[in-house]
Design a protein around this motif. Structure first.
Motif, PDB file in Angstrom:
ATOM      1  N   MET A 119       0.770  -1.179  -0.020  1.00 15.13           N
ATOM      2  CA  MET A 119      -0.028   0.067   0.039  1.00 15.13           C
ATOM      3  C   MET A 119       0.774   1.276  -0.074  1.00 15.13           C
ATOM      4  O   MET A 119       0.316   2.292  -0.724  1.00 15.13           O
ATOM      5  CB  MET A 119      -0.952  -0.003   1.298  1.00 15.13           C
ATOM      6  N   LYS A 120       2.027   1.262   0.768  1.00 10.86           N
ATOM      7  CA  LYS A 120       2.957   2.358   0.815  1.00 10.86           C
ATOM      8  C   LYS A 120       3.626   2.692  -0.618  1.00 10.86           C
ATOM      9  O   LYS A 120       3.715   3.783  -0.929  1.00 10.86           O
ATOM     10  CB  LYS A 120       3.924   2.202   1.913  1.00 10.86           C
ATOM     11  N   THR A 121       3.687   1.752  -1.338  1.00 13.76           N
ATOM     12  CA  THR A 121       4.422   1.813  -2.565  1.00 13.76           C
ATOM     13  C   THR A 121       3.492   2.485  -3.676  1.00 13.76           C
ATOM     14  O   THR A 121       3.966   3.350  -4.273  1.00 13.76           O
ATOM     15  CB  THR A 121       4.783   0.523  -3.208  1.00 13.76           C
ATOM     16  N   ILE A 122       2.194   2.157  -3.453  1.00 12.39           N
ATOM     17  CA  ILE A 122       1.133   2.789  -4.434  1.00 12.39           C
ATOM     18  C   ILE A 122       0.950   4.200  -4.035  1.00 12.39           C
ATOM     19  O   ILE A 122       0.739   5.065  -4.831  1.00 12.39           O
ATOM     20  CB  ILE A 122      -0.533   2.048  -4.109  1.00 12.39           C
ATOM     21  N   GLN A 123       1.007   4.434  -2.466  1.00 10.59           N
ATOM     22  CA  GLN A 123       0.955   5.977  -2.183  1.00 10.59           C
ATOM     23  C   GLN A 123       2.152   6.750  -2.791  1.00 10.59           C
ATOM     24  O   GLN A 123       1.938   7.975  -3.319  1.00 10.59           O
ATOM     25  CB  GLN A 123       0.742   6.042  -0.752  1.00 10.59           C
ATOM     26  N   LYS A 124       3.189   6.109  -2.735  1.00  6.99           N
ATOM     27  CA  LYS A 124       4.405   6.798  -3.297  1.00  6.99           C
ATOM     28  C   LYS A 124       4.312   7.210  -4.635  1.00  6.99           C
ATOM     29  O   LYS A 124       4.693   8.124  -5.067  1.00  6.99           O
ATOM     30  CB  LYS A 124       5.881   6.142  -2.900  1.00  6.99           C
ATOM     31  N   CYS A 125       3.836   6.102  -5.318  1.00  6.72           N
ATOM     32  CA  CYS A 125       3.720   6.238  -7.001  1.00  6.72           C
ATOM     33  C   CYS A 125       2.597   7.325  -7.064  1.00  6.72           C
ATOM     34  O   CYS A 125       2.659   8.225  -7.932  1.00  6.72           O
ATOM     35  CB  CYS A 125       3.507   4.950  -7.429  1.00  6.72           C
ATOM     36  N   VAL A 126       1.637   7.198  -6.539  1.00  6.03           N
ATOM     37  CA  VAL A 126       0.493   8.361  -6.794  1.00  6.03           C
ATOM     38  C   VAL A 126       0.963   9.607  -6.466  1.00  6.03           C
ATOM     39  O   VAL A 126       0.805  10.567  -7.290  1.00  6.03           O
ATOM     40  CB  VAL A 126      -0.636   7.925  -5.859  1.00  6.03           C
ATOM     41  N   PHE A 127       1.713   9.862  -5.420  1.00  6.31           N
ATOM     42  CA  PHE A 127       2.345  11.324  -5.232  1.00  6.31           C
ATOM     43  C   PHE A 127       3.306  11.346  -6.145  1.00  6.31           C
ATOM     44  O   PHE A 127       3.183  12.797  -6.465  1.00  6.31           O
ATOM     45  CB  PHE A 127       2.952  11.170  -3.631  1.00  6.31           C
ATOM     46  N   ALA A 128       4.216  10.677  -6.538  1.00  5.16           N
ATOM     47  CA  ALA A 128       5.385  10.875  -7.578  1.00  5.16           C
ATOM     48  C   ALA A 128       4.228  11.672  -9.184  1.00  5.16           C
ATOM     49  O   ALA A 128       4.767  12.253  -9.512  1.00  5.16           O
ATOM     50  CB  ALA A 128       6.165   9.979  -7.672  1.00  5.16           C
ATOM     51  N   VAL A 129       3.276  10.681  -9.109  1.00  8.94           N
ATOM     52  CA  VAL A 129       2.675  11.009 -10.434  1.00  8.94           C
ATOM     53  C   VAL A 129       2.068  12.619 -10.453  1.00  8.94           C
ATOM     54  O   VAL A 129       1.938  13.313 -11.321  1.00  8.94           O
ATOM     55  CB  VAL A 129       1.632  10.119 -10.808  1.00  8.94           C
ATOM     56  N   MET A 130       1.268  12.669  -9.219  1.00  8.83           N
ATOM     57  CA  MET A 130       0.709  13.764  -8.923  1.00  8.83           C
ATOM     58  C   MET A 130       1.589  15.139  -8.890  1.00  8.83           C
ATOM     59  O   MET A 130       1.226  16.268  -9.396  1.00  8.83           O
ATOM     60  CB  MET A 130      -0.021  13.833  -7.717  1.00  8.83           C
ATOM     61  N   ALA A 131       2.862  14.825  -8.268  1.00  8.05           N
ATOM     62  CA  ALA A 131       3.713  15.979  -8.354  1.00  8.05           C
ATOM     63  C   ALA A 131       4.301  16.206  -9.630  1.00  8.05           C
ATOM     64  O   ALA A 131       4.474  17.464 -10.139  1.00  8.05           O
ATOM     65  CB  ALA A 131       4.927  15.358  -7.463  1.00  8.05           C
ATOM     66  N   ALA A 132       4.491  15.430 -10.470  1.00  4.89           N
ATOM     67  CA  ALA A 132       5.023  15.443 -11.947  1.00  4.89           C
ATOM     68  C   ALA A 132       3.796  16.432 -12.791  1.00  4.89           C
ATOM     69  O   ALA A 132       4.168  16.936 -13.298  1.00  4.89           O
ATOM     70  CB  ALA A 132       5.182  14.174 -12.642  1.00  4.89           C
ATOM     71  N   ALA A 133       2.422  15.763 -12.477  1.00  6.49           N
ATOM     72  CA  ALA A 133       1.387  16.525 -13.150  1.00  6.49           C
ATOM     73  C   ALA A 133       1.510  17.803 -12.698  1.00  6.49           C
ATOM     74  O   ALA A 133       1.071  18.680 -13.481  1.00  6.49           O
ATOM     75  CB  ALA A 133       0.252  15.871 -12.819  1.00  6.49           C
ATOM     76  N   VAL A 134       1.771  18.203 -11.559  1.00  4.51           N
ATOM     77  CA  VAL A 134       1.659  19.626 -11.076  1.00  4.51           C
ATOM     78  C   VAL A 134       2.798  20.365 -11.623  1.00  4.51           C
ATOM     79  O   VAL A 134       2.499  21.665 -12.200  1.00  4.51           O
ATOM     80  CB  VAL A 134       1.852  20.032  -9.466  1.00  4.51           C
ATOM     81  N   GLY A 172      -1.699  16.885  -1.224  1.00  5.08           N
ATOM     82  CA  GLY A 172      -1.727  16.749  -0.061  1.00  5.08           C
ATOM     83  C   GLY A 172      -3.096  16.094   0.648  1.00  5.08           C
ATOM     84  O   GLY A 172      -2.867  15.060   1.526  1.00  5.08           O
ATOM     85  N   GLY A 173      -4.209  16.434   0.126  1.00  4.96           N
ATOM     86  CA  GLY A 173      -5.361  15.779   0.434  1.00  4.96           C
ATOM     87  C   GLY A 173      -5.397  14.299   0.230  1.00  4.96           C
ATOM     88  O   GLY A 173      -5.962  13.266   1.132  1.00  4.96           O
ATOM     89  N   ALA A 174      -4.805  13.809  -0.827  1.00  2.00           N
ATOM     90  CA  ALA A 174      -4.715  12.499  -1.140  1.00  2.00           C
ATOM     91  C   ALA A 174      -3.731  11.560  -0.317  1.00  2.00           C
ATOM     92  O   ALA A 174      -4.107  10.412  -0.025  1.00  2.00           O
ATOM     93  CB  ALA A 174      -4.018  12.407  -2.715  1.00  2.00           C
ATOM     94  N   VAL A 175      -2.671  12.224   0.236  1.00  2.00           N
ATOM     95  CA  VAL A 175      -1.808  11.746   0.967  1.00  2.00           C
ATOM     96  C   VAL A 175      -2.362  11.545   2.308  1.00  2.00           C
ATOM     97  O   VAL A 175      -2.033  10.500   3.077  1.00  2.00           O
ATOM     98  CB  VAL A 175      -0.428  12.451   1.100  1.00  2.00           C
ATOM     99  N   LEU A 176      -3.020  12.654   2.906  1.00  2.00           N
ATOM    100  CA  LEU A 176      -3.653  12.555   4.119  1.00  2.00           C
ATOM    101  C   LEU A 176      -4.585  11.705   4.419  1.00  2.00           C
ATOM    102  O   LEU A 176      -4.793  11.061   5.618  1.00  2.00           O
ATOM    103  CB  LEU A 176      -3.890  13.865   4.667  1.00  2.00           C
ATOM    104  N   THR A 177      -5.547  11.327   3.294  1.00  2.00           N
ATOM    105  CA  THR A 177      -6.781  10.919   3.415  1.00  2.00           C
ATOM    106  C   THR A 177      -6.468   9.106   2.805  1.00  2.00           C
ATOM    107  O   THR A 177      -7.433   8.298   2.674  1.00  2.00           O
ATOM    108  CB  THR A 177      -7.945  11.337   2.857  1.00  2.00           C
ATOM    109  N   GLY A 178      -5.134   8.953   2.507  1.00  2.00           N
ATOM    110  CA  GLY A 178      -5.131   7.472   1.881  1.00  2.00           C
ATOM    111  C   GLY A 178      -5.507   7.286   0.472  1.00  2.00           C
ATOM    112  O   GLY A 178      -5.756   6.087   0.030  1.00  2.00           O
ATOM    113  N   GLY A 179      -5.580   8.452  -0.437  1.00  2.00           N
ATOM    114  CA  GLY A 179      -6.124   8.202  -1.726  1.00  2.00           C
ATOM    115  C   GLY A 179      -7.425   8.565  -1.903  1.00  2.00           C
ATOM    116  O   GLY A 179      -8.092   8.196  -3.049  1.00  2.00           O
ATOM    117  N   SER A 180      -8.057   8.850  -0.935  1.00  2.00           N
ATOM    118  CA  SER A 180      -9.531   9.134  -0.948  1.00  2.00           C
ATOM    119  C   SER A 180     -10.112  10.116  -2.020  1.00  2.00           C
ATOM    120  O   SER A 180      -9.374  11.247  -2.205  1.00  2.00           O
ATOM    121  CB  SER A 180     -10.216   9.555   0.261  1.00  2.00           C
TER     122      SER A 180
END
Length: 74
Positions: free
Chosen positions: A1-16, A43-51
């Motif tokens: 699960m942590k790996t998925i969160q890190k991937c989502v964070f990286a993709v979102m940061a790149a998109a920004v 930040g909202g995605a990370v804090l809420t677990g991708g909600s």
């Protein structure tokens, strides 16, 4: 699960970052609002677990904060 969160964070940061490059015709205030919304969404995605609700809420709050910060940059 942590790996998925890190991937989502990286993709979102790149998109920004990539979307910030495409803001050439925007005012400084508009850019601040867009960046605030992007950072808030991540930040909202990370804090809420991708909600989805957390992501949208974070984007809304970040956009408002970016807009308010942009008012001082005239």
């Amino acid at each position: 699960m942590k790996t998925i969160q890190k991937c989502v964070f990286a993709v979102m940061a790149a998109a920004v970052l990539l979307s910030a490059v495409g803001c050439e015709g925007m005012s400084r205030r508009d850019k601040n609002m867009a960046v605030g919304a992007g950072v808030g969404a991540v930040g909202g995605a990370v804090l809420t677990g991708g909600s989805a609700l957390g992501t949208v809420g974070g984007a809304a709050v970040g956009g408002v904060i970016g807009n308010e910060v942009g008012k001082g940059n005239r």
